[in-house]
Design a protein around this motif. Structure first.
Motif, mmCIF file in Angstrom:
data_model
loop_
_atom_site.group_PDB
_atom_site.id
_atom_site.type_symbol
_atom_site.label_atom_id
_atom_site.label_comp_id
_atom_site.label_asym_id
_atom_site.label_seq_id
_atom_site.Cartn_x
_atom_site.Cartn_y
_atom_site.Cartn_z
ATOM 1 N N VAL A 51 0.872 -1.177 0.000
ATOM 2 C CA VAL A 51 0.000 0.000 0.000
ATOM 3 C C VAL A 51 0.906 1.223 0.000
ATOM 4 N N TYR A 59 -7.122 6.016 0.369
ATOM 5 C CA TYR A 59 -7.787 4.831 -0.168
ATOM 6 C C TYR A 59 -9.253 4.776 0.260
ATOM 7 N N PHE A 62 -12.816 2.950 1.083
ATOM 8 C CA PHE A 62 -13.343 1.646 1.490
ATOM 9 C C PHE A 62 -14.680 1.869 2.188
ATOM 10 N N TYR A 91 -9.271 6.407 3.808
ATOM 11 C CA TYR A 91 -8.279 6.006 4.813
ATOM 12 C C TYR A 91 -6.870 6.306 4.318
ATOM 13 N N ARG A 148 -3.740 2.804 7.762
ATOM 14 C CA ARG A 148 -5.058 2.313 8.184
ATOM 15 C C ARG A 148 -5.644 1.377 7.128
ATOM 16 N N TYR A 149 -5.407 1.700 5.878
ATOM 17 C CA TYR A 149 -5.928 0.849 4.810
ATOM 18 C C TYR A 149 -5.225 -0.511 4.798
ATOM 19 N N HIS A 158 -6.885 -4.121 4.889
ATOM 20 C CA HIS A 158 -6.517 -5.214 3.980
ATOM 21 C C HIS A 158 -6.299 -6.508 4.742
#
Length: 251
Positions: free
Chosen positions: A35, A41, A43, A48, A52-53, A57
């Motif tokens: 990432v 990103y 979601f 995020y 955090r993303y 994941h």
């Protein structure tokens, strides 16, 4: 750096989180997903940051880091299947009576004994880890062993391979370089491991191969591509759907 190397060289805190931070990205230690930093990103209708993303994941792709680690081969974790069952129930927050009832073993005092044994194993692991870290500073003759890939189906003496041995094996079976066909398929397990590892490293991470596509790729290394495909699965370098319609790298 190979994913297995990243995994085994990660700190305890990095292993617990399931990812490592690199200069421009975060990398999942469980599957290699990257990432990129500096990108927002989306979601589920929210935005995020990269770190955090990455946690999202891991949750979506692997459940929890605990579940992933406890599911690894017992040769890699050092715990038995029975201990894995106990750890899973403890992680779920079940008390001794609930664990005893679910596993149908002994009594609540039996479960407390298992808790004590696991705690003892933790103390031993910490001591051993400290000794090995100190040993690294003194043992100048220690050979550099290749890391065991996390999805290894069987962990035994075939993985006792140093970097020097790997280079010699590759020169023997790939006299024209590792992008050329194999001279022959190795008869010994350790040699097979090195050769299969090299082939697996040339497969695309995150790519879903159809059977025909994978066969065409493997043909360039050896005429009996079906055998190579079977061994890649057997050694845990490649996994597939039950119907054989798709294959992917698990390294």
């Amino acid at each position: 750096m190979e994913l297995s190397t990243l995994f085994w060289e990660a700190s305890l805190e990095e292993l617990k989180s399931g990812y490592i931070q690199e200069n421009d990205s975060f990398t999942c230690l469980l599957c290699g997903e990257k990432v990129e930093k500096g990108i927002v990103y989306p979601f589920e209708d929210r935005l995020y940051d990269a770190e955090r993303y990455m946690r999202i994941h891991i949750e979506m792709a692997h459940g929890t880091v605990f579940d992933y680690l406890v599911g690894m081969d017992k040769k890699l974790t050092g715990i038995t299947d029975h201990q894995k069952s106990l750890l899973r129930l403890f992680y779920q927050g079940k008390n001794d009576k609930e664990v005893q009832k679910e596993l149908e073993i002994g009594s609540t005092s039996t479960i407390r004994h298992h808790r004590f044994a696991l705690k003892e194993k933790e103390r031993q692991a910490k001591t051993f880890l400290a000794m090995m870290e100190l040993l690294k500073e003194k043992d100048e003759y220690a050979p550099a062993f290749l890391p065991v890939h996390k999805t290894a189906a069987m962990v035994d003496d075939r993985y006792n391979v140093t970097q020097e041995e790997q280079e010699n094996i590759l020169k023997k079976y790939y006299p024209d370089g590792t992008s050329a066909p194999l001279l022959k398929f190795p008869p010994k397990e350790k040699q097979r491991l090195v050769v299969l590892r090299e082939i697996a490293q040339q497969l695309k991470d995150g790519h879903l191969y159809g059977e025909r596509e994978l066969n065409e790729f493997l043909k360039q290394f050896y005429e009996d591509y079906v055998m190579i495909r079977r061994y890649l699965i057997e050694y845990g370098f490649v996994d597939r759907k039950p119907d054989g319609s798709q294959y992917w790298v698990t390294k």
